[in-house]
Write an enzyme that holds these catalytic residues in place. Structure first.
Site, PDB file in Angstrom:
ATOM      1  N   TYR A  17      29.075  45.474  45.895  1.00  0.00           N
ATOM      2  CA  TYR A  17      30.415  45.530  45.286  1.00  0.00           C
ATOM      3  C   TYR A  17      30.403  45.012  43.840  1.00  0.00           C
ATOM      4  O   TYR A  17      30.783  45.759  42.919  1.00  0.00           O
ATOM      5  CB  TYR A  17      31.452  44.805  46.160  1.00  0.00           C
ATOM      6  CG  TYR A  17      32.811  44.712  45.500  1.00  0.00           C
ATOM      7  CD1 TYR A  17      33.616  45.840  45.353  1.00  0.00           C
ATOM      8  CD2 TYR A  17      33.266  43.508  44.967  1.00  0.00           C
ATOM      9  CE1 TYR A  17      34.843  45.769  44.704  1.00  0.00           C
ATOM     10  CE2 TYR A  17      34.494  43.426  44.324  1.00  0.00           C
ATOM     11  CZ  TYR A  17      35.281  44.557  44.197  1.00  0.00           C
ATOM     12  OH  TYR A  17      36.488  44.477  43.544  1.00  0.00           O
ATOM     13  N   LYS A  64      30.998  47.202  40.345  1.00  0.00           N
ATOM     14  CA  LYS A  64      32.084  46.920  39.394  1.00  0.00           C
ATOM     15  C   LYS A  64      31.499  46.655  37.998  1.00  0.00           C
ATOM     16  O   LYS A  64      32.065  47.076  36.986  1.00  0.00           O
ATOM     17  CB  LYS A  64      32.923  45.714  39.857  1.00  0.00           C
ATOM     18  CG  LYS A  64      33.726  45.925  41.121  1.00  0.00           C
ATOM     19  CD  LYS A  64      34.729  47.059  41.037  1.00  0.00           C
ATOM     20  CE  LYS A  64      35.988  46.769  40.259  1.00  0.00           C
ATOM     21  NZ  LYS A  64      36.966  47.886  40.365  1.00  0.00           N
TER      22      LYS A  64
HETATM   23  N1  LIG Z   1      42.013  42.498  45.599  1.00  0.00           N
HETATM   24  C1  LIG Z   1      41.459  41.718  44.702  1.00  0.00           C
HETATM   25  O1  LIG Z   1      41.457  40.499  44.830  1.00  0.00           O
HETATM   26  C2  LIG Z   1      40.854  42.319  43.460  1.00  0.00           C
HETATM   27  C3  LIG Z   1      40.366  41.433  42.489  1.00  0.00           C
HETATM   28  C4  LIG Z   1      39.791  41.964  41.340  1.00  0.00           C
HETATM   29  C5  LIG Z   1      39.723  43.330  41.155  1.00  0.00           C
HETATM   30  N2  LIG Z   1      40.180  44.165  42.113  1.00  0.00           N
HETATM   31  C6  LIG Z   1      40.083  45.602  41.839  1.00  0.00           C
HETATM   32  O2  LIG Z   1      41.393  46.143  41.886  1.00  0.00           O
HETATM   33  C7  LIG Z   1      41.350  47.481  42.350  1.00  0.00           C
HETATM   34  C8  LIG Z   1      42.333  47.658  43.485  1.00  0.00           C
HETATM   35  O3  LIG Z   1      41.964  46.791  44.531  1.00  0.00           O
HETATM   36  P1  LIG Z   1      42.906  46.518  45.779  1.00  0.00           P
HETATM   37  O4  LIG Z   1      42.688  45.112  46.186  1.00  0.00           O
HETATM   38  O5  LIG Z   1      44.263  46.996  45.487  1.00  0.00           O
HETATM   39  O6  LIG Z   1      42.190  47.431  46.862  1.00  0.00           O
HETATM   40  P2  LIG Z   1      42.815  48.498  47.846  1.00  0.00           P
HETATM   41  O7  LIG Z   1      41.731  48.906  48.764  1.00  0.00           O
HETATM   42  O8  LIG Z   1      44.076  48.004  48.436  1.00  0.00           O
HETATM   43  O9  LIG Z   1      43.178  49.709  46.884  1.00  0.00           O
HETATM   44  C9  LIG Z   1      42.239  50.628  46.428  1.00  0.00           C
HETATM   45  C10 LIG Z   1      42.863  52.009  46.501  1.00  0.00           C
HETATM   46  O10 LIG Z   1      41.888  52.938  46.048  1.00  0.00           O
HETATM   47  C11 LIG Z   1      41.926  54.053  46.926  1.00  0.00           C
HETATM   48  N3  LIG Z   1      40.636  54.716  46.968  1.00  0.00           N
HETATM   49  C12 LIG Z   1      39.493  54.259  47.520  1.00  0.00           C
HETATM   50  N4  LIG Z   1      38.539  55.176  47.422  1.00  0.00           N
HETATM   51  C13 LIG Z   1      39.084  56.238  46.781  1.00  0.00           C
HETATM   52  C14 LIG Z   1      38.592  57.495  46.385  1.00  0.00           C
HETATM   53  N5  LIG Z   1      37.337  57.873  46.657  1.00  0.00           N
HETATM   54  N6  LIG Z   1      39.425  58.332  45.735  1.00  0.00           N
HETATM   55  C15 LIG Z   1      40.698  57.985  45.479  1.00  0.00           C
HETATM   56  N7  LIG Z   1      41.222  56.802  45.845  1.00  0.00           N
HETATM   57  C16 LIG Z   1      40.419  55.941  46.483  1.00  0.00           C
HETATM   58  C17 LIG Z   1      42.261  53.482  48.290  1.00  0.00           C
HETATM   59  O11 LIG Z   1      42.787  54.476  49.157  1.00  0.00           O
HETATM   60  C18 LIG Z   1      43.255  52.399  47.934  1.00  0.00           C
HETATM   61  O12 LIG Z   1      44.570  52.884  47.986  1.00  0.00           O
HETATM   62  C19 LIG Z   1      39.899  47.763  42.735  1.00  0.00           C
HETATM   63  O13 LIG Z   1      39.303  48.504  41.721  1.00  0.00           O
HETATM   64  C20 LIG Z   1      39.288  46.385  42.858  1.00  0.00           C
HETATM   65  O14 LIG Z   1      37.922  46.419  42.556  1.00  0.00           O
HETATM   66  C21 LIG Z   1      40.765  43.700  43.256  1.00  0.00           C
HETATM   67  C1  LIG Z   2      34.177  30.688  54.593  1.00  0.00           C
HETATM   68  C2  LIG Z   2      35.492  31.307  55.027  1.00  0.00           C
HETATM   69  C3  LIG Z   2      36.198  30.330  55.931  1.00  0.00           C
HETATM   70  O1  LIG Z   2      37.552  30.183  55.830  1.00  0.00           O
HETATM   71  C4  LIG Z   2      36.302  31.701  53.847  1.00  0.00           C
HETATM   72  C5  LIG Z   2      35.910  33.092  53.378  1.00  0.00           C
HETATM   73  C6  LIG Z   2      36.780  33.512  52.243  1.00  0.00           C
HETATM   74  C7  LIG Z   2      36.331  34.856  51.649  1.00  0.00           C
HETATM   75  C8  LIG Z   2      36.626  35.934  52.637  1.00  0.00           C
HETATM   76  C9  LIG Z   2      36.988  35.058  50.293  1.00  0.00           C
HETATM   77  C10 LIG Z   2      36.600  33.933  49.312  1.00  0.00           C
HETATM   78  C11 LIG Z   2      36.656  34.537  47.927  1.00  0.00           C
HETATM   79  C12 LIG Z   2      37.206  35.931  48.128  1.00  0.00           C
HETATM   80  C13 LIG Z   2      36.931  36.963  47.032  1.00  0.00           C
HETATM   81  C14 LIG Z   2      37.488  36.548  45.682  1.00  0.00           C
HETATM   82  O2  LIG Z   2      38.824  36.114  45.789  1.00  0.00           O
HETATM   83  C15 LIG Z   2      37.414  37.601  44.662  1.00  0.00           C
HETATM   84  C16 LIG Z   2      37.280  38.901  44.961  1.00  0.00           C
HETATM   85  C17 LIG Z   2      37.122  39.844  43.850  1.00  0.00           C
HETATM   86  C18 LIG Z   2      37.759  41.169  44.060  1.00  0.00           C
HETATM   87  O3  LIG Z   2      37.291  42.087  43.111  1.00  0.00           O
HETATM   88  C19 LIG Z   2      37.670  41.696  45.460  1.00  0.00           C
HETATM   89  C20 LIG Z   2      37.997  40.663  46.517  1.00  0.00           C
HETATM   90  C21 LIG Z   2      37.144  39.396  46.369  1.00  0.00           C
HETATM   91  C22 LIG Z   2      35.684  39.776  46.576  1.00  0.00           C
HETATM   92  C23 LIG Z   2      37.579  38.324  47.412  1.00  0.00           C
HETATM   93  C24 LIG Z   2      37.185  38.750  48.836  1.00  0.00           C
HETATM   94  C25 LIG Z   2      37.367  37.620  49.877  1.00  0.00           C
HETATM   95  C26 LIG Z   2      36.649  36.335  49.486  1.00  0.00           C
HETATM   96  C27 LIG Z   2      35.144  36.549  49.466  1.00  0.00           C
END
Ligand SMILES: NC(=O)c1ccc[n+]([C@@H]2O[C@H](COP(=O)([O-])OP(=O)(O)OC[C@H]3O[C@@H](n4cnc5c(N)ncnc54)[C@H](O)[C@@H]3O)[C@@H](O)[C@H]2O)c1
Ligand SMILES: C[C@@H](CO)CCC[C@@H](C)[C@H]1CC[C@H]2[C@@H]3[C@H](O)C=C4C[C@@H](O)CC[C@]4(C)[C@H]3CC[C@]12C
Length: 380
Positions: free
Chosen positions: A159, A163
């Protein structure tokens, strides 16, 4: 995109617009971008909540499509002024194969870039992640760092690798000529761990707590700080970047910005308790209940089980060596780059972010609704 009081003219495309963050971006755009004429929402899986948005003044076009299919992406991008590319495969639990993660996150992003070039779309905002920086495999802390803080970014997990590669593609594409001869302007936003209405992992922790009689068990020392940011503020940052990219292209083009707000610095578990506590859950222990070596052993066992069971069933527990390492490594940001470059200020205070998230967790008890994950942004 000159400011005007005339009829709205702009066409935006949001890829991944039905995901957790994507839905918030879509709703925020509809409320905060008066120049919007059409909003295209592109996703592999379209949400039924989109229907309710189709009655407003902005034309909302739902496009079911796959970012790995270049022709589908090109058709969606053609004629749009701005693309917000949020679609991605977010998987640190081993649900998808490394190949699939790469295909969606890297090839998908390449397809979006090429579509912009071919169709003449000039502005591209990419949702990157804090994980392109860290935590690294060595577990080095990143303490209140900013975009220029030196840090050894070393990735092994599919992952963060995907990214980081995708972000690099987006930044390198800045300045390439799009069809018509104008330069492509790109930038990348790097959210830390996002929380808020619709957050699946928060939902998982809540359900886990309910299964254990309202208790969660501390596994991470309270001293480990984890960066978190409210989804509404991340969405707002996307809207603002998209709006300002044309006027401030020389400054913002090719830049990266951490997403930040006033959410407090806490451990991952203590932070979650800010919402789960008021919903009746308790975090047991002031120190981790199990020694770290035992957690490492359990996480390794989980990884082994996942591998052994893969031919039969998908076993994807929250705890694996990667998530344990992430949760146990301090990674927090402290920066004002977004404010300096394009005037970003969080639109939601910590108190509002907290209240909205608690409200959402409380509503989980009432079962799934018919709407989307988040409500409207209209504020009193
Ligand atoms: N959730 C977090 O904490 C977090 C933190 C940093 C960055 N991000 C980034 O933010 C973005 C959104 O993440 P999220 O948490 O909303 O995830 P999410 O899984 O809820 O949303 C991702 C969306 O992308 C769509 N998708 C996946 N594969 C696809 C494809 N092949 N074609 C078209 N659509 C597709 C999914 O259906 C979904 O609706 C991602 O790029 C993720 O890397 C998320
Ligand atoms: C050891 C467990 C007992 O409670 C706790 C596990 C927690 C993990 C599941 C999460 C800790 C940190 C999170 C990640 C972080 O917040 C940042 C992220 C970046 C984003 O791009 C995607 C989600 C994530 C990887 C997020 C996922 C969940 C954790 C690893």
């Amino acid at each position: 995109m000159a400011q005007s009081t005339q009829a709205p003219t702009l066409v935006y495309l949001v890829t991944g617009g039905c995901g957790f963050l994507g839905e918030h971006i879509v709703r925020m755009l509809l409320e905060q971008e008066p120049r919007l004429r059409e909003l295209r929402v592109f996703d592999l899986h379209l949400g039924s909540w989109l229907e309710e948005l189709k009655t407003g003044p902005v034309q909302v076009t739902a496009i079911q499509g796959d970012v790995t299919e270049a022709h589908e992406v090109a058709a969606a991008v053609a004629g749009s002024h701005v693309v917000i590319h949020t679609a991605g495969l977010v998987d640190v639990f081993g649900k998808a194969s490394p190949k699939t993660i790469h295909k969606v996150n890297v090839q998908g992003t390449q397809n979006v870039i090429e579509a912009c070039i071919r169709t003449g779309t000039q502005f591209l905002v990419y949702t990157s992640s804090m994980e392109v920086v860290g935590p690294n495999v060595k577990g080095h802390p990143f303490y209140r760092g900013n975009e220029d803080t030196p840090y050894e970014a070393v990735h092994q997990h599919p992952y963060p690798c995907s990214k980081a590669l995708a972000e690099q593609l987006v930044l390198e594409a800045n300045g390439r000529k799009v069809n018509g001869g104008l330069p492509l302007v790109t930038c990348a936003l790097r959210p830390t761990g996002i929380y808020g209405e619709g957050h699946q992992i928060m939902r998982d922790f809540y359900n886990q707590g309910l299964r254990f009689g309202g208790r969660l068990f501390r596994a991470v020392p309270a001293s480990v700080e984890h960066g978190r940011v409210y989804v509404g503020n991340v969405a707002w940052m996307h809207v603002l970047v998209a709006r300002e990219l044309e006027q401030r292209a020389p400054l913002m083009g090719g830049q990266v910005y951490f997403c930040y707000d006033k959410s407090p610095y806490k451990s991952y578990e203590d932070f979650n308790m800010e919402f789960l506590g008021p919903c009746g859950l308790r975090l047991i222990g002031t120190h981790p209940l199990l020694p770290y070596w035992l957690l490492v052993l359990l996480a390794t066992l989980n990884a082994l089980l996942q591998w052994l069971l893969r031919p039969l069933v998908l076993y994807t527990p929250l705890l694996n060596p990667y998530t344990l390492a992430m949760a146990n490594t301090t990674f927090t940001v402290s920066t004002n780059k977004a404010q300096r470059h394009f005037g970003y200020k969080p639109i939601f205070s910590w108190e509002e972010s907290k209240a909205r998230t608690i409200h959402w967790v409380q509503a989980l008890d009432q079962g799934p609704g018919t709407g989307g994950h988040c409500g409207p942004y209209s504020r009193s």
